[in-house]
Design an enzyme around this catalytic site. Structure first.
Site, PDB file in Angstrom:
ATOM      1  N   ASN A  12      37.087 -57.548 -48.392  1.00  0.00           N
ATOM      2  CA  ASN A  12      37.749 -56.631 -48.324  1.00  0.00           C
ATOM      3  C   ASN A  12      39.424 -56.689 -48.103  1.00  0.00           C
ATOM      4  O   ASN A  12      39.664 -57.575 -47.094  1.00  0.00           O
ATOM      5  CB  ASN A  12      36.881 -55.303 -47.193  1.00  0.00           C
ATOM      6  CG  ASN A  12      35.307 -54.806 -47.214  1.00  0.00           C
ATOM      7  OD1 ASN A  12      35.662 -55.562 -48.346  1.00  0.00           O
ATOM      8  ND2 ASN A  12      35.230 -55.547 -46.014  1.00  0.00           N
ATOM      9  N   HIS A  25      40.871 -63.453 -45.422  1.00  0.00           N
ATOM     10  CA  HIS A  25      39.640 -63.945 -45.114  1.00  0.00           C
ATOM     11  C   HIS A  25      39.034 -62.939 -46.141  1.00  0.00           C
ATOM     12  O   HIS A  25      38.877 -62.156 -46.370  1.00  0.00           O
ATOM     13  CB  HIS A  25      39.380 -64.030 -44.060  1.00  0.00           C
ATOM     14  CG  HIS A  25      39.386 -62.229 -43.397  1.00  0.00           C
ATOM     15  ND1 HIS A  25      40.517 -61.273 -43.464  1.00  0.00           N
ATOM     16  CD2 HIS A  25      38.822 -61.865 -42.659  1.00  0.00           C
ATOM     17  CE1 HIS A  25      40.352 -60.501 -42.563  1.00  0.00           C
ATOM     18  NE2 HIS A  25      38.845 -60.298 -42.608  1.00  0.00           N
TER      19      HIS A  25
END
EC number: 2.7.7.12
Length: 303
Positions: free
Chosen positions: A107, A120
């Site tokens: 996301n 990440h």
């Protein structure tokens, strides 16, 4: 670039009190707030068929892409991206040895609910097939049984020859705005040979995947000259008990779902008719592909 109070940074202390190592490349650790637990208890028996439940067991991991917080994937080197792909494949093989489904997803951006800007992704492994995986398993199996070829392999060949929805391609990979796209600039990343899982990719395919990911993500950023938000995820053949089953109907692929519609601040909302009846297109997949295809491969911040 480095913030000691950011729990994803090298040397920072996380919520559980653990201190991150001074990592130089990728870094994987157990999610401090996991949605899945390996020892989740069995629910009680149901007294009605409309109220059934089963234990959802698994593990959740976080994977940092790079030690610097001010980098996103399109700004990383091809070597950095290739290292990320290698780690994805390693994690899928490791977790897939015992879990049925390994979901790698990223996301990106506050618009997609990402509260930490450090580059990440997350990796959730579960003892069951989630809804989207069940649907893809069923439809790909049906197509294979009816036509004798993997559906998404055939789809990649068709899109590659038609070219009207192709955004970028190379010898090993194809990126298209899929024919069925619902988000305005949604894309699908497909290998050009039959590959079931990430760990099955050859060295050359991993290198060319790094290249095509970089080209796609630079185009995304260039579209509205912003750090483009999205949710992305890899789908491949199920693992765990499925490793011993025939999964030739599966074809590895990645979905990118970006929310932006007309500018860096105007997004598409799936509400009203779209939630209650059917998703509506704001532009055709051909128009979206042409806009992305015609963008520069040089990031707007580098000009």
């Amino acid at each position: 670039r480095w913030d000691p109070s950011n729990p994803l940074c090298p040397g920072a202390t996380r919520a559980n009190g653990e201190v991150n190592p001074w990592y130089q490349g990728t870094f994987v650790f157990p999610n401090d707030f996991p949605a899945l637990q390996p020892d989740a208890p069995e629910p009680g028996d149901s007294d009605h068929p409309l109220f059934r439940a089963a234990a959802a067991r698994g593990v959740c991991k976080v994977m940092c892409f790079h030690p610097w917080s001010d980098l996103t994937l399109p700004h990383m080197t091809l070597m950095d991206i290739r290292a990320i792909i290698n780690k994805w494949a390693e994690l899928e093989a490791e977790l897939g040895s015992s879990y049925t489904w390994v979901q790698i997803f990223e996301n990106k951006g506050a618009m997609m609910g990402c509260s930490n800007p450090h580059p990440h992704c997350q990796v959730w492994a579960s003892n069951f097939l989630p809804n989207e995986a069940c649907l893809e398993d069923r439809t790909q199996r049906q197509y294979m049984n009816q036509y004798g070829v993997p559906m998404l392999l055939e789809y990649a060949e068709q899109e590659g020859s038609r070219e009207e929805r192709v955004v970028v391609k190379n010898k090993n990979w194809l990126v298209v705005v899929p024919y069925w796209a619902t988000w305005p600039f949604q894309t699908l990343v497909l290998p050009r040979r039959h590959v079931c899982r990430l760990q099955d990719l050859s060295s050359n395919e991993r290198t060319s995947l790094a290249s095509i990911m970089q080209k796609l993500l630079i185009r995304y950023d260039n579209l509205f000259e912003t750090s483009f938000p999205y949710s992305m995820g890899w789908h491949g053949a199920p693992t765990g008990p499925y490793l011993k089953k025939d999964c030739r109907h599966w074809q590895l692929h990645a979905h990118y779902y970006p929310p932006l519609l007309r500018s860096a601040s105007i997004r598409k909302f799936m509400v009203g008719y779209e939630m209650l009846a059917q998703v509506q297109r704001d532009l055709t997949p051909e128009e979206a592909a042409e806009r992305l295809r015609n963008l520069s491969e040089v990031h707007y911040k580098w000009k």
